[in-house]
Scaffold this active site. Structure first.
Site, PDB file in Angstrom:
ATOM      1  CD  GLU A 149    -106.830  -7.373  68.022  1.00 41.50           C
ATOM      2  OE1 GLU A 149    -106.556  -8.562  67.844  1.00 41.50           O
ATOM      3  OE2 GLU A 149    -107.390  -6.663  67.158  1.00 41.50           O
ATOM      4  CD  GLU A 307    -104.350  -3.803  64.890  1.00 38.06           C
ATOM      5  OE1 GLU A 307    -104.838  -4.716  64.179  1.00 38.06           O
ATOM      6  OE2 GLU A 307    -103.750  -4.025  65.934  1.00 38.06           O
TER       7      GLU A 307
END
Ligand code: GLA
Ligand code: ZN
Length: 677
Positions: A149, A307
């Site tokens: 991320e 995710e």
């Protein structure tokens, strides 16, 4: 590049390093029983892999990899550079970030590396190279996952220096920078490169109260530079992997509409896009759909759902549980929009640490093997279903008649602008027009400025604040050749450096739209005005109102409010040019207004609306392979639904049945109807 192995990856983040080795095998047995076939490993293990600069220690990772391989897990292997080891920050303080107020971190949580730090660059690349050399021919390896991320900003001295280098590469000389930024404004003229510092609170170039920059051109360039700098970090690790591994796909997990990184630029460097989907308990289904479509759109390819939580996400204000069936529904919604994997954060709930109350496949309750939980059973059922899906589905892709344009420079620029309205929220604006289409049951693509427009019957560009002359030319070309282009208030206002186009808004789009705007009015919150839509219909409008003068455009709707000095001015216009049409919406319309607007767009673009049905909580989308159409009907609500079957000839892949004319969907129920093409 596709994943090394088939079928669909079903798994996610697993952090055995948080647990005694004696527990690992039990976890794998439980996971395999739930049809988990993939694990994402090593996301935050840098400190374990490298206890000091001279030492690498792969003992634990070797064991985990070997065990995972024995349980037939396909491994998504992270390079572990998403969190800095404490020794690294102590030894080389420049690896940490400086925040917008000038505070330099002494350690940090994670996602905390300065992208311009030479020490970070060198050691992150070295670690990726070590991992690649060691594991590239492991038969279990399915995909590389670089860092985690990416995002945020750093304002340190190394970034300042790298920013100047970036500017030197993008501008011929300092005079060009001063001109692009209009830096004579409030006396910010630069006479030497060394005078240029990152726009931040400390340098007084970004207002601490509002976060609005003094010189938007500088702030925009800083955003571009930071996005490029982090992308360079990604590319460096990628190169280290590619030096020994030519074939395994390489990704990093994106976050859809996050603001910091221009993912259209990033996607060019990625083999596969992957992303992390965390809708809140009150996120509309259309917003999640839009985010998936954006992630499919940045690379124009199916993506990985890297995710999602099996149930609660603890970092949101309220840890709402996903209700029975909801996780399954969200998984299929992702697949419907182009996901070719279903992955979770996380496999096992941590016993301590900031994420201890985050959802997991194996929860605290199940960790000892005594109890089997609802969430585990739902994961297991989903895993069994996904394993039955045909491989042909993974070879299919979405195709839409209508595209909605998403643009990071417009996102940054319009939210940096002081005025016209504090209510400006770029993502909300794009979503409004995405939802207008979504609610009418048609598939929508989300594309960027550089995506080819031909192939779409209509391109809708909400709040396309930044528009270069080339983009205007591309739009004109598209319209002349038969396309329908739609844009709104606060579009085409500035060039790439935030300089306003002179001679009437929206600059070089005036001609294709057949109009010019003289002023824009901002309405205070909760203020609406009346709009006449024609044929006796009315609606209300809010937020912003352009004062538009049509030149060649015809007027489709007008402000109709005696209180307004510009009553009677156009609210919607349509210009016919060449083979196509350009529509302009000068104000934010309510639902009735959007319905009328959509009607005009559908007519202008000749949209095929057969099979499309008004959204009633059941989302209908399509994926197409060479041989089949896959029609997904996803009940996004907690109520049972009966709807007309959007593919009556289809076989439901989840039941094997042919439901016929009507589809009965349980709460959060899903049907995947396969028909021959
Ligand atoms: C992000 C991160 C994960 C985890 C989850 C929790 O997506 O990538 O490491 O923290 O959030 O929701
Ligand atoms: Zn920095």
């Amino acid at each position: 590049m596709t994943l090394k192995k088939m079928p669909l990856l079903f798994g996610g983040d697993y952090n055995p390093e948080q647990w005694p080795e004696a527990t690992w095998e039990d976890d794998l047995i439980q996971l395999q029983r739930a049809h988990i076939n993939s694990l994402t490993l090593n996301v935050f293990s840098w400190a374990l892999l490298q206890p000091d600069e001279a030492t690498y220690d792969f003992t634990m990772l070797d064991k985990i990899m070997a065990l995972a391989g024995r349980y037939d897990m396909q491994i998504v292997l992270a390079t572990a550079t998403g969190a800095l080891p404490a020794w690294l920050v102590a030894k080389y303080p420049d690896v940490a970030r400086t925040d917008i107020n000038g505070r330099h971190a002494r350690q940090g949580m994670r996602h905390n590396a300065c992208p311009s730090s030479p020490n970070f660059q060198r050691l992150a690349k070295a670690l990726a190279g070590q991992l690649a050399a060691r594991y590239h021919d492991d038969p279990a390896l399915a995909c590389w996952h670089i860092s985690n991320e990416y995002g945020g900003q750093c304002y340190c001295d190394n970034c300042a220096a790298a920013f100047r280098t970036w500017l030197q590469a993008h501008y011929t000389d300092l005079a060009a920078v001063n001109a692009a930024w209009n830096s004579n404004f409030w006396g910010h003229t630069f006479h030497a490169w060394s005078e240029i510092l990152p726009p931040m609170h400390l340098t007084d170039m970004i207002d601490a109260g509002t976060d609005k920059p003094v010189l938007a051109g500088a702030a925009l360039d800083y955003r571009r530079f930071q996005s490029d700098a982090m992308l360079a970090n990604f590319k460096a690790e990628k190169a280290a992997i590619r030096a020994v591994d030519a074939t395994t796909p390489i990704t990093t997990n994106l976050m859809s509409t996050q603001k910091d990184l221009d993912y259209f630029q990033w996607a060019k460097e990625m083999d596969l896009v992957s992303w992390d989907n965390y809708p809140s308990f009150d996120t509309p289904a259309s917003e999640t759909a839009m985010k998936h479509d954006l992630m499919a759109g940045v690379l124009q390819k199916p993506f990985m759902l890297m995710e999602q939580t099996p149930s609660q996400q603890n970092w949101q204000p309220y840890c709402a549980l996903k209700k029975p069936g909801e996780m399954r529904m969200l998984s299929y919604q992702a697949v419907a929009h182009g996901a070719n994997t279903v992955q979770f954060f996380q496999m096992k709930q941590s016993q301590n640490g900031i994420e201890k109350f985050h959802g997991a496949v194996i929860s605290h309750v199940q960790a000892t093997g005594q109890h089997e939980t609802r969430v585990y059973r739902e994961v297991k059922q989903l895993g069994a279903e996904l394993a039955q899906l045909p491989e042909d589905l993974l070879a299919s892709a979405n195709h839409a008649q209508v595209a909605v344009l998403f643009d990071w420079p417009s996102f940054w620029g319009v939210e940096y602008a002081t005025g016209p309205s504090r209510q400006m929220d770029y993502v909300k604006q794009v979503h409004l027009y995405y939802q207008m289409c979504y609610d009418r049951g048609i598939d929508v693509a989300v594309i960027g400025k550089d995506t080819p427009f031909d192939g779409f019957a209509a391109v809708i560009a909400p709040v396309m604040y930044t528009a270069s002359e080339q983009l205007s030319a591309k739009i004109t070309d598209y319209v002349q050749n038969g396309g329908t282009f739609v844009t709104t208030y606060m579009s085409g206002i500035v060039d790439d450096h935030d300089n306003v186009y002179l001679g009437g808004y929206p600059g070089s789009l005036q001609e294709v739209l057949g109009l010019w705007n003289e002023e824009f009015d901002a309405l205070p919150p909760d203020t609406t005005i009346n709009v006449a839509l024609g044929a006796g219909k009315t609606c209300s409008a809010s937020f912003l109102c352009d004062v538009t003068h049509p030149t060649t455009a015809q007027v489709l709707a007008t402000y109709d409010d005696p209180q307004l000095f510009y009553t009677g001015a156009p609210a919607i216009c349509q210009n016919d040019l060449g083979e196509g049409h350009a529509l302009y919406v000068g104000t934010q319309l309510d639902a009735a207004g959007l319905e009328t607007l959509f009607g005009h767009i559908a007519q202008a673009a000749g949209l095929d609306l057969t099979g499309a049905r008004p959204f009633a909580g059941v989302e209908v989308t399509h994926r197409y392979s060479a041989a089949h159409t896959y029609t997904f009907a996803v009940n996004t609500t907690a109520e049972a639904k009966r709807v007309a079957n959007p593919a009556p000839a289809g076989v439901d892949l989840l039941t094997g049945g042919t439901p016929g004319k009507e589809l009965a969907l349980a709460p959060f129920g899903v049907a995947i109807l396969q028909t021959a093409r």
